[in-house]
Design a protein around this motif. Structure first.
Motif, PDB file in Angstrom:
ATOM      1  N   THR A   1       0.894  -1.172   0.012  1.00  0.00           N
ATOM      2  CA  THR A   1      -0.091  -0.121   0.043  1.00  0.00           C
ATOM      3  C   THR A   1       1.054   1.440   0.064  1.00  0.00           C
ATOM      4  OG1 THR A   1      -1.720  -1.186   1.073  1.00  0.00           O
ATOM      5  CG2 THR A   1      -1.845   1.184   1.376  1.00  0.00           C
ATOM      6  N   ILE A   2       2.022   1.425   0.923  1.00  0.00           N
ATOM      7  CA  ILE A   2       2.882   2.310   0.959  1.00  0.00           C
ATOM      8  C   ILE A   2       3.437   2.625  -0.436  1.00  0.00           C
ATOM      9  CG2 ILE A   2       4.793   3.393   2.048  1.00  0.00           C
ATOM     10  CD1 ILE A   2       4.058   2.146   4.640  1.00  0.00           C
ATOM     11  N   VAL A   3       4.108   1.636  -0.894  1.00  0.00           N
ATOM     12  CA  VAL A   3       4.791   1.862  -2.340  1.00  0.00           C
ATOM     13  C   VAL A   3       3.873   1.970  -3.282  1.00  0.00           C
ATOM     14  CG1 VAL A   3       6.040   0.287  -3.976  1.00  0.00           C
ATOM     15  CG2 VAL A   3       6.472   0.084  -1.420  1.00  0.00           C
ATOM     16  N   ARG A   4       2.764   1.490  -3.143  1.00  0.00           N
ATOM     17  CA  ARG A   4       2.012   2.068  -4.582  1.00  0.00           C
ATOM     18  C   ARG A   4       1.493   3.462  -4.307  1.00  0.00           C
ATOM     19  NH1 ARG A   4      -4.187  -0.570  -5.026  1.00  0.00           N
ATOM     20  NH2 ARG A   4      -4.249   0.195  -2.692  1.00  0.00           N
ATOM     21  N   TRP A   5       0.959   3.760  -3.034  1.00  0.00           N
ATOM     22  CA  TRP A   5       0.891   5.393  -2.985  1.00  0.00           C
ATOM     23  C   TRP A   5       1.740   6.422  -3.094  1.00  0.00           C
ATOM     24  CZ3 TRP A   5       2.612   9.314   0.081  1.00  0.00           C
ATOM     25  CH2 TRP A   5       2.109  10.385   0.175  1.00  0.00           C
ATOM     26  N   SER A   6       3.069   5.923  -2.678  1.00  0.00           N
ATOM     27  CA  SER A   6       4.502   6.974  -2.950  1.00  0.00           C
ATOM     28  C   SER A   6       4.533   7.144  -4.469  1.00  0.00           C
ATOM     29  CB  SER A   6       5.297   6.395  -2.116  1.00  0.00           C
ATOM     30  OG  SER A   6       5.927   5.189  -2.423  1.00  0.00           O
ATOM     31  N   ILE A   7       4.608   5.906  -5.138  1.00  0.00           N
ATOM     32  CA  ILE A   7       5.060   6.083  -6.444  1.00  0.00           C
ATOM     33  C   ILE A   7       3.763   6.759  -7.506  1.00  0.00           C
ATOM     34  CG2 ILE A   7       5.332   4.596  -8.673  1.00  0.00           C
ATOM     35  CD1 ILE A   7       6.993   2.752  -7.243  1.00  0.00           C
ATOM     36  N   ASN A   8       2.681   6.491  -7.004  1.00  0.00           N
ATOM     37  CA  ASN A   8       1.784   7.042  -7.906  1.00  0.00           C
ATOM     38  C   ASN A   8       1.394   8.550  -7.520  1.00  0.00           C
ATOM     39  OD1 ASN A   8       0.792   4.811  -9.490  1.00  0.00           O
ATOM     40  ND2 ASN A   8      -0.790   4.345  -7.776  1.00  0.00           N
ATOM     41  N   HIS A   9       1.912   8.791  -6.143  1.00  0.00           N
ATOM     42  CA  HIS A   9       1.893  10.304  -5.806  1.00  0.00           C
ATOM     43  C   HIS A   9       3.207  11.149  -6.496  1.00  0.00           C
ATOM     44  CE1 HIS A   9       1.104  13.683  -3.276  1.00  0.00           C
ATOM     45  NE2 HIS A   9       2.552  13.745  -3.110  1.00  0.00           N
ATOM     46  N   LEU A  10       4.234  10.470  -6.316  1.00  0.00           N
ATOM     47  CA  LEU A  10       5.659  11.083  -6.734  1.00  0.00           C
ATOM     48  C   LEU A  10       5.356  11.156  -8.176  1.00  0.00           C
ATOM     49  CD1 LEU A  10       8.218   9.411  -4.202  1.00  0.00           C
ATOM     50  CD2 LEU A  10       7.260  11.469  -4.400  1.00  0.00           C
ATOM     51  N   PHE A  11       4.914  10.224  -8.999  1.00  0.00           N
ATOM     52  CA  PHE A  11       5.306  10.240 -10.273  1.00  0.00           C
ATOM     53  C   PHE A  11       3.861  10.507 -11.290  1.00  0.00           C
ATOM     54  CE2 PHE A  11       9.020   7.796  -8.645  1.00  0.00           C
ATOM     55  CZ  PHE A  11       9.823   8.380  -9.505  1.00  0.00           C
ATOM     56  N   LYS A  12       2.996  10.918 -10.503  1.00  0.00           N
ATOM     57  CA  LYS A  12       1.646  11.232 -11.252  1.00  0.00           C
ATOM     58  C   LYS A  12       1.084  10.159 -11.963  1.00  0.00           C
ATOM     59  CE  LYS A  12       2.030  15.160  -8.955  1.00  0.00           C
ATOM     60  NZ  LYS A  12       1.670  15.396  -7.926  1.00  0.00           N
ATOM     61  N   SER A  13       1.115   8.784 -11.394  1.00  0.00           N
ATOM     62  CA  SER A  13       0.522   7.832 -12.479  1.00  0.00           C
ATOM     63  C   SER A  13      -0.470   6.992 -11.835  1.00  0.00           C
ATOM     64  CB  SER A  13       1.688   6.630 -12.183  1.00  0.00           C
ATOM     65  OG  SER A  13       2.079   6.248 -11.023  1.00  0.00           O
ATOM     66  N   ASN A  14      -1.105   5.930 -12.357  1.00  0.00           N
ATOM     67  CA  ASN A  14      -2.242   5.214 -11.734  1.00  0.00           C
ATOM     68  C   ASN A  14      -2.016   3.793 -11.877  1.00  0.00           C
ATOM     69  OD1 ASN A  14      -4.963   4.701 -10.693  1.00  0.00           O
ATOM     70  ND2 ASN A  14      -5.829   4.638 -12.673  1.00  0.00           N
ATOM     71  N   ILE A  15      -0.928   3.293 -11.381  1.00  0.00           N
ATOM     72  CA  ILE A  15      -0.724   1.847 -11.545  1.00  0.00           C
ATOM     73  C   ILE A  15      -1.186   1.327 -10.276  1.00  0.00           C
ATOM     74  CG2 ILE A  15       0.977  -0.115 -11.326  1.00  0.00           C
ATOM     75  CD1 ILE A  15       3.057   1.994 -12.902  1.00  0.00           C
ATOM     76  N   ARG A  16      -2.082   0.443 -10.348  1.00  0.00           N
ATOM     77  CA  ARG A  16      -2.607  -0.190  -9.170  1.00  0.00           C
ATOM     78  C   ARG A  16      -1.990  -1.168  -8.415  1.00  0.00           C
ATOM     79  NH1 ARG A  16      -7.978  -0.979 -12.479  1.00  0.00           N
ATOM     80  NH2 ARG A  16      -8.346   1.140 -13.478  1.00  0.00           N
TER      81      ARG A  16
END
Length: 319
Positions: A131-146
């Motif tokens: 959960t943390i990894v998904r949130w951080s990457i999608n937030h930092l890189f403006k993506s939507n990888i689930r």
């Protein structure tokens, strides 16, 4: 060149590898199935070969090293990567390959987190970490990888032949995800049912050490792929620290006309200089990154031309 290549990195998966191979053979009968054995000691390679897979070896330990070897050696229009532990269902492989072959997706992510993962997975810290990894990457890189950490993915030829594998271990999934986002590749998500390992099968992922590697990988890749954001953040922190320590010195000077804390003043000056250097480092690296993006587009075009050339040569041989 194979139409579809199923790539299975394995380390001591003798309990499940035969079932995995048979499942993918049933769903994708036209696919070539490659098992890359990573120093297994339980006969995984013999079982895989008996089940009909092409068995090859990578002697440098680590999933990232295995995937590097796979991507170098295998030529295919579409690649499926899965694990040999029977946690990912083969039933969704056809849908994933169709997205690559027909919709021209560059990476298709097998999304566990939107279905059964949190119920099936018996390791609570893995749930929190995902959960943390998904949130951080999608937030930092403006993506939507689930699902960032999933080991079930499909790739295009262009992705595989232009992806620089730098990681040695399980942080490779994070690296793949950030690379695809940064290079503006077409990413699709397919929800899959996840099942936990069968009894007796042991995970090779260490929750804490591998989790820390993933976190440091995110920071490292953020610095590489978003240098202006990273070094602007460093600039802001340094300026804030210098300001906090400089204000008391300034107030004392305004009240008494004296500077009693010269060491503090000098350190503040050096911190400000470091902040300015950080800002200009971000500007320079951002320019270099833009040039790398241009070079990457040329590499993608070259990979596409290579694929077409190989296909034409194979057709000539067949005719």
């Amino acid at each position: 060149m194979d139409k579809i290549a199923v790539l299975i990195p394995c380390f001591n998966e003798s309990q499940t590898i035969e079932k995995v191979i048979k499942d993918y053979r049933q769903v994708l009968p036209e696919a070539m199935i490659y098992v890359y054995d990573n120093n297994s000691s339980d006969g995984t390679d013999r079982i895989a070969e008996a089940a009909g897979a092409v068995v090859r070896y990578e002697f440098q330990q680590g999933k990232g090293n295995v995937i590097r070897r796979m991507f170098r050696e295998i030529e295919a229009e579409c690649y499926i990567i899965t694990d040999g532990d029977d946690t990912y269902p083969a039933e969704r492989a056809r849908e994933m390959t169709d997205l690559v072959l027909n919709k021209k997706a560059d990476m298709v992510v097998g999304d566990r987190l939107s279905s059964t993962y949190f119920n099936e997975n018996k390791r609570p810290f893995h749930n929190i970490g995902n959960t943390i990894v998904r949130w951080s990457i999608n937030h930092l890189f403006k993506s939507n990888i689930r699902d960032i950490m999933t080991g079930y993915r499909a790739f295009s030829y262009e992705f595989v032949k232009t992806f620089p594998v730098l990681s040695k271990g399980f942080e490779i999934e994070t690296e793949m995800s950030i690379h695809a986002v940064d290079k503006n590749m077409l990413i699709e998500n397919v929800v899959i049912d996840y099942r936990d390992r069968p009894e007796g099968s042991v995970s090779k992922l260490n929750t804490y050490s591998d989790g820390m590697k993933v976190i440091f990988t995110i920071i490292r890749l953020f610095r590489i792929y978003k240098p202006m954001h990273f070094f602007t953040g460093v600039f802001a922190v340094l300026i804030l620290l210098a300001t906090v320590f400089f204000i008391p010195v300034l107030l004392t000077y305004m009240q008494t006309g004296e500077v009693p804390n010269f060491p503090t003043l000098i350190v503040c000056g050096f911190v400000v200089m470091a902040a300015i250097q950080s800002l200009f480092s971000g500007l320079i690296l951002s320019t270099i990154k833009q040039k790398n993006r241009q070079d990457f587009e040329i590499e993608v075009q070259k990979a596409y031309r290579d694929k077409i050339r190989i296909q034409k040569e194979e057709k000539k041989i067949e005719s």
